[in-house]
Scaffold this active site. Structure first.
Site, PDB file in Angstrom:
ATOM      1  N   CYS A 183       0.820  -1.211   0.000  1.00 18.91           N
ATOM      2  CA  CYS A 183       0.000   0.000   0.000  1.00 18.91           C
ATOM      3  C   CYS A 183       0.852   1.258   0.000  1.00 18.91           C
ATOM      4  O   CYS A 183       0.636   2.158  -0.806  1.00 18.91           O
ATOM      5  CB  CYS A 183      -0.927  -0.005   1.212  1.00 18.91           C
ATOM      6  SG  CYS A 183      -1.924   1.502   1.341  1.00 18.91           S
ATOM      7  N   CYS A 198      -1.546   1.586  -3.121  1.00 17.04           N
ATOM      8  CA  CYS A 198      -2.602   2.590  -2.946  1.00 17.04           C
ATOM      9  C   CYS A 198      -2.096   4.019  -2.843  1.00 17.04           C
ATOM     10  O   CYS A 198      -2.631   4.924  -3.496  1.00 17.04           O
ATOM     11  CB  CYS A 198      -3.415   2.297  -1.684  1.00 17.04           C
ATOM     12  SG  CYS A 198      -3.469   0.591  -1.160  1.00 17.04           S
ATOM     13  N   LYS A 233      -0.155   5.323  -6.031  1.00 16.34           N
ATOM     14  CA  LYS A 233      -1.143   5.282  -7.120  1.00 16.34           C
ATOM     15  C   LYS A 233      -2.124   6.443  -7.022  1.00 16.34           C
ATOM     16  O   LYS A 233      -2.430   7.108  -8.005  1.00 16.34           O
ATOM     17  CB  LYS A 233      -1.876   3.937  -7.092  1.00 16.34           C
ATOM     18  CG  LYS A 233      -2.947   3.716  -8.156  1.00 16.34           C
ATOM     19  CD  LYS A 233      -4.314   4.211  -7.733  1.00 16.34           C
ATOM     20  CE  LYS A 233      -4.796   3.652  -6.426  1.00 16.34           C
ATOM     21  NZ  LYS A 233      -5.172   2.253  -6.476  1.00 16.34           N
ATOM     22  N   GLY A 279      -8.491  -6.764 -16.477  1.00 16.92           N
ATOM     23  CA  GLY A 279      -9.771  -6.080 -16.445  1.00 16.92           C
ATOM     24  C   GLY A 279     -10.168  -5.624 -15.061  1.00 16.92           C
ATOM     25  O   GLY A 279     -11.300  -5.190 -14.849  1.00 16.92           O
ATOM     26  N   TYR A 336      -9.209  -3.598 -11.112  1.00 13.43           N
ATOM     27  CA  TYR A 336      -9.074  -2.194 -10.721  1.00 13.43           C
ATOM     28  C   TYR A 336      -7.700  -1.638 -11.058  1.00 13.43           C
ATOM     29  O   TYR A 336      -7.573  -0.467 -11.452  1.00 13.43           O
ATOM     30  CB  TYR A 336      -9.406  -2.016  -9.235  1.00 13.43           C
ATOM     31  CG  TYR A 336      -8.392  -2.571  -8.260  1.00 13.43           C
ATOM     32  CD1 TYR A 336      -7.404  -1.755  -7.723  1.00 13.43           C
ATOM     33  CD2 TYR A 336      -8.446  -3.902  -7.853  1.00 13.43           C
ATOM     34  CE1 TYR A 336      -6.476  -2.252  -6.826  1.00 13.43           C
ATOM     35  CE2 TYR A 336      -7.525  -4.398  -6.956  1.00 13.43           C
ATOM     36  CZ  TYR A 336      -6.544  -3.581  -6.434  1.00 13.43           C
ATOM     37  OH  TYR A 336      -5.618  -4.079  -5.553  1.00 13.43           O
ATOM     38  N   GLU A 382      -7.326   1.622 -13.385  1.00 14.44           N
ATOM     39  CA  GLU A 382      -6.754   2.811 -12.764  1.00 14.44           C
ATOM     40  C   GLU A 382      -5.542   3.315 -13.542  1.00 14.44           C
ATOM     41  O   GLU A 382      -5.433   4.512 -13.846  1.00 14.44           O
ATOM     42  CB  GLU A 382      -6.377   2.510 -11.315  1.00 14.44           C
ATOM     43  CG  GLU A 382      -7.595   2.376 -10.410  1.00 14.44           C
ATOM     44  CD  GLU A 382      -7.274   1.924  -9.008  1.00 14.44           C
ATOM     45  OE1 GLU A 382      -8.117   2.099  -8.120  1.00 14.44           O
ATOM     46  OE2 GLU A 382      -6.168   1.380  -8.786  1.00 14.44           O
ATOM     47  N   ARG A 399      -8.984 -11.172 -21.014  1.00 12.11           N
ATOM     48  CA  ARG A 399      -9.345 -12.527 -21.443  1.00 12.11           C
ATOM     49  C   ARG A 399     -10.834 -12.673 -21.707  1.00 12.11           C
ATOM     50  O   ARG A 399     -11.261 -13.482 -22.520  1.00 12.11           O
ATOM     51  CB  ARG A 399      -8.926 -13.545 -20.382  1.00 12.11           C
ATOM     52  CG  ARG A 399      -7.429 -13.724 -20.232  1.00 12.11           C
ATOM     53  CD  ARG A 399      -7.138 -14.783 -19.193  1.00 12.11           C
ATOM     54  NE  ARG A 399      -7.791 -14.461 -17.927  1.00 12.11           N
ATOM     55  CZ  ARG A 399      -7.951 -15.323 -16.945  1.00 12.11           C
ATOM     56  NH1 ARG A 399      -7.570 -16.593 -17.080  1.00 12.11           N
ATOM     57  NH2 ARG A 399      -8.511 -14.958 -15.804  1.00 12.11           N
ATOM     58  N   ASP A 418      -3.387  -9.829   2.434  1.00 16.01           N
ATOM     59  CA  ASP A 418      -3.473 -10.405   1.090  1.00 16.01           C
ATOM     60  C   ASP A 418      -2.935 -11.821   1.003  1.00 16.01           C
ATOM     61  O   ASP A 418      -3.313 -12.580   0.112  1.00 16.01           O
ATOM     62  CB  ASP A 418      -2.707  -9.525   0.092  1.00 16.01           C
ATOM     63  CG  ASP A 418      -3.380  -8.183  -0.129  1.00 16.01           C
ATOM     64  OD1 ASP A 418      -4.418  -7.929   0.506  1.00 16.01           O
ATOM     65  OD2 ASP A 418      -2.864  -7.390  -0.925  1.00 16.01           O
ATOM     66  N   HIS A 475     -27.666  20.967  -0.950  1.00 21.59           N
ATOM     67  CA  HIS A 475     -27.776  21.442  -2.338  1.00 21.59           C
ATOM     68  C   HIS A 475     -26.908  22.686  -2.556  1.00 21.59           C
ATOM     69  O   HIS A 475     -26.830  23.549  -1.690  1.00 21.59           O
ATOM     70  CB  HIS A 475     -29.249  21.777  -2.626  1.00 21.59           C
ATOM     71  CG  HIS A 475     -29.492  22.251  -4.023  1.00 21.59           C
ATOM     72  ND1 HIS A 475     -29.480  21.396  -5.105  1.00 21.59           N
ATOM     73  CD2 HIS A 475     -29.730  23.495  -4.514  1.00 21.59           C
ATOM     74  CE1 HIS A 475     -29.721  22.099  -6.194  1.00 21.59           C
ATOM     75  NE2 HIS A 475     -29.871  23.375  -5.872  1.00 21.59           N
ATOM     76  N   GLU A 494     -26.317  14.703  -3.068  1.00 18.14           N
ATOM     77  CA  GLU A 494     -27.724  14.842  -2.747  1.00 18.14           C
ATOM     78  C   GLU A 494     -28.596  13.876  -3.546  1.00 18.14           C
ATOM     79  O   GLU A 494     -29.723  13.555  -3.144  1.00 18.14           O
ATOM     80  CB  GLU A 494     -28.203  16.280  -2.959  1.00 18.14           C
ATOM     81  CG  GLU A 494     -28.261  16.728  -4.409  1.00 18.14           C
ATOM     82  CD  GLU A 494     -28.787  18.160  -4.554  1.00 18.14           C
ATOM     83  OE1 GLU A 494     -29.825  18.466  -3.958  1.00 18.14           O
ATOM     84  OE2 GLU A 494     -28.108  18.945  -5.250  1.00 18.14           O
TER      85      GLU A 494
END
Length: 452
Positions: free
Chosen positions: A47, A52, A55, A180, A182, A186, A203, A308, A441, A446
């Site tokens: 990370c 993370c 990135k 395919g 994240y 990204e 694939r 992981d 608003h 909202e």
């Protein structure tokens, strides 16, 4: 001294100083345990070092490409903006060093001893470091994380993974990204905003298969509109380096393509090799992951695993919760199991996706009778900027009791909005509860309380 009278060098020895290992070690030490950690690379793990955190910094940098363009309609004149990759790269890596140092300080401040070397299980309660030092521990925690999977195809050595993407000397004019999930989506968004021509091969014909179909279809539509090419039902045949220094990629179902860089983003493999787990009798799953119970205990009573490497949910906040729960269970006299249901997640694509709970398809399959509420809108900022890009929010309800079982969205700041919305879903609130909440608003958020 253990309950059986055995004396050990440490109460806990953790292998791996990523998010899960650091949290477990720190909390165990706060409970009074004598703790040591072995980390063969750098404190902080995937990370902080190569995931993370860096990135997200690249994502921030990439957003300026559109912001600078959109600024014109808001009255700003910005002449000849120029992007310098090495400036962003070096600043990101510098901050990674800073954060890694803070993680190290956290361990040190909590009295945790750190060994910056490889460690292996060599006997019951015994760990041998690569330097030859042998230590013993009452409990051992494996928190070694995972690494990018590299497809087995001729020429795969010419490709890179997300690990190397943060260290590129220059931006490639053309990049092919395989995958395919994240990570693929990204980095596709990041490179595309920086001016690289991006091609994604996968694939199957499905991106982000764990996300709601409507939301991922919207991302595909927008990504295509932004100039990202997609090749589905494609698998590598081989990668060759040409005389000009480019890469020629051959694949099933499609013509060959010539690019300057190939990046593999085809999943992650648990780091279980070279740890002596087989000798210790630790059971592994079909994909090499460590099998654990709900309290993160392995098939060996004194050995635990979090993060992981277990193959449960590969998300940093989950690893942190698992590490904390382990320490509370083993050293805090407070048995704690992490609830892996209804975990919110996000994809920091352009625009980002966020989701929590059941997708529409999952809800229909498991609950049968559901109600789906949807807001398909053009964010106010996009309207004035002249950007034809629409957001999509969905609320999935159990028709029997009005309970919200899933929320899914794509649009600017979706992950920031989702964090608060996820609390409501986890708490079991109903659509009526959302309807009774006054909107703020004008905001995009909202829309969550205005769907009828």
């Amino acid at each position: 001294m253990a309950k059986d009278g055995t004396e050990y060098d440490y109460d806990l020895f953790t292998i791996g100083a990523g998010s899960g290992g650091v949290r477990a070690s720190r909390v165990a030490a706060s409970h009074g345990a004598k703790v040591a950690v072995a980390e063969e690379y750098r404190v902080g793990g995937t990370c902080v070092i190569r995931g993370c955190v860096p990135k997200k910094m690249l994502v921030y940098g990439a957003h300026f490409a559109e912001d600078l363009e959109d600024a014109k309609n808001f009255g700003w004149t910005i002449s000849n903006p120029k992007f310098e990759w090495t400036t962003l790269r070096d600043n990101v890596l510098r901050d990674v060093d800073r954060i890694s140092g803070l993680y190290g300080e956290t361990l040190e401040n909590n009295g945790v001893e750190v060994f910056t070397e490889h460690a292996e299980l060599t006997g019951p309660h015994e760990i041998t470091l690569v330097s030859g030092k042998v230590v013993t521990a009452r409990y051992i925690l494996i928190a070694t994380g995972a690494r990018p999977h590299v497809p087995d195809c001729p020429g795969s050595e010419h490709g890179i993974t997300s690990n190397e993407a943060f260290h590129l000397d220059a931006l490639p004019p053309r990049i092919l990204i395989a995958g395919g999930g994240y990570i693929a989506n990204e980095f596709a968004g990041i490179f595309n905003e920086f001016g690289t021509h991006v091609t994604i091969i996968n694939r199957t014909d499905t991106l982000l298969r764990h996300y709601d179909e409507s939301v991922r279809d919207r991302l595909l539509q927008i990504s295509t509109m932004k100039g990202i090419d997609f090749r589905f039902h494609a698998e590598f045949r081989g990668i060759e380096r040409t005389d000009e220094g480019c890469l020629k990629v051959s694949m099933t179902g499609h013509d060959d393509i010539e690019v300057d860089c190939v990046m593999f983003a085809t999943g992650r493999v648990p780091n279980t090799e070279g740890l002596g787990l087989d000798k210790a009798g630790v059971e592994l799953g079909d994909k090499g992951e460590i099998v654990v119970d709900r309290f993160s205990k392995t098939s060996v009573d004194h050995i635990y695993a979090v993060g992981d490497v277990t193959g449960r949910v590969q998300l940093t906040p989950v690893a942190i919760r698992e590490g904390h729960a382990f320490a509370d269970t083993v050293f805090g006299d407070n048995p704690t199991a992490v609830d892996h249901q209804c975990i919110p997640a996000a994809v920091f694509s352009h625009p980002p996706i966020a989701g929590v709970g059941l997708t529409e398809g999952e809800a229909r399959n498991t609950l049968g009778d559901v109600k789906v509420y949807q807001a398909d809108f053009r964010p106010m900022k996009n309207v004035l900027a002249g950007r034809n890009e629409r957001g999509l929010y969905k609320i999935i309800c159990n028709a029997g009791n009005d309970k919200i079982v899933g929320i899914h969205m794509i649009g600017p700041e979706a992950p920031e909005i989702m964090q608060a919305a996820a609390v409501a879903v986890k708490a079991g609130l109903t659509k009526a509860d959302f309807d009774a909440t006054v909107a703020i608003h004008p905001t995009m958020a909202e829309e969550l309380v205005l769907m009828r």
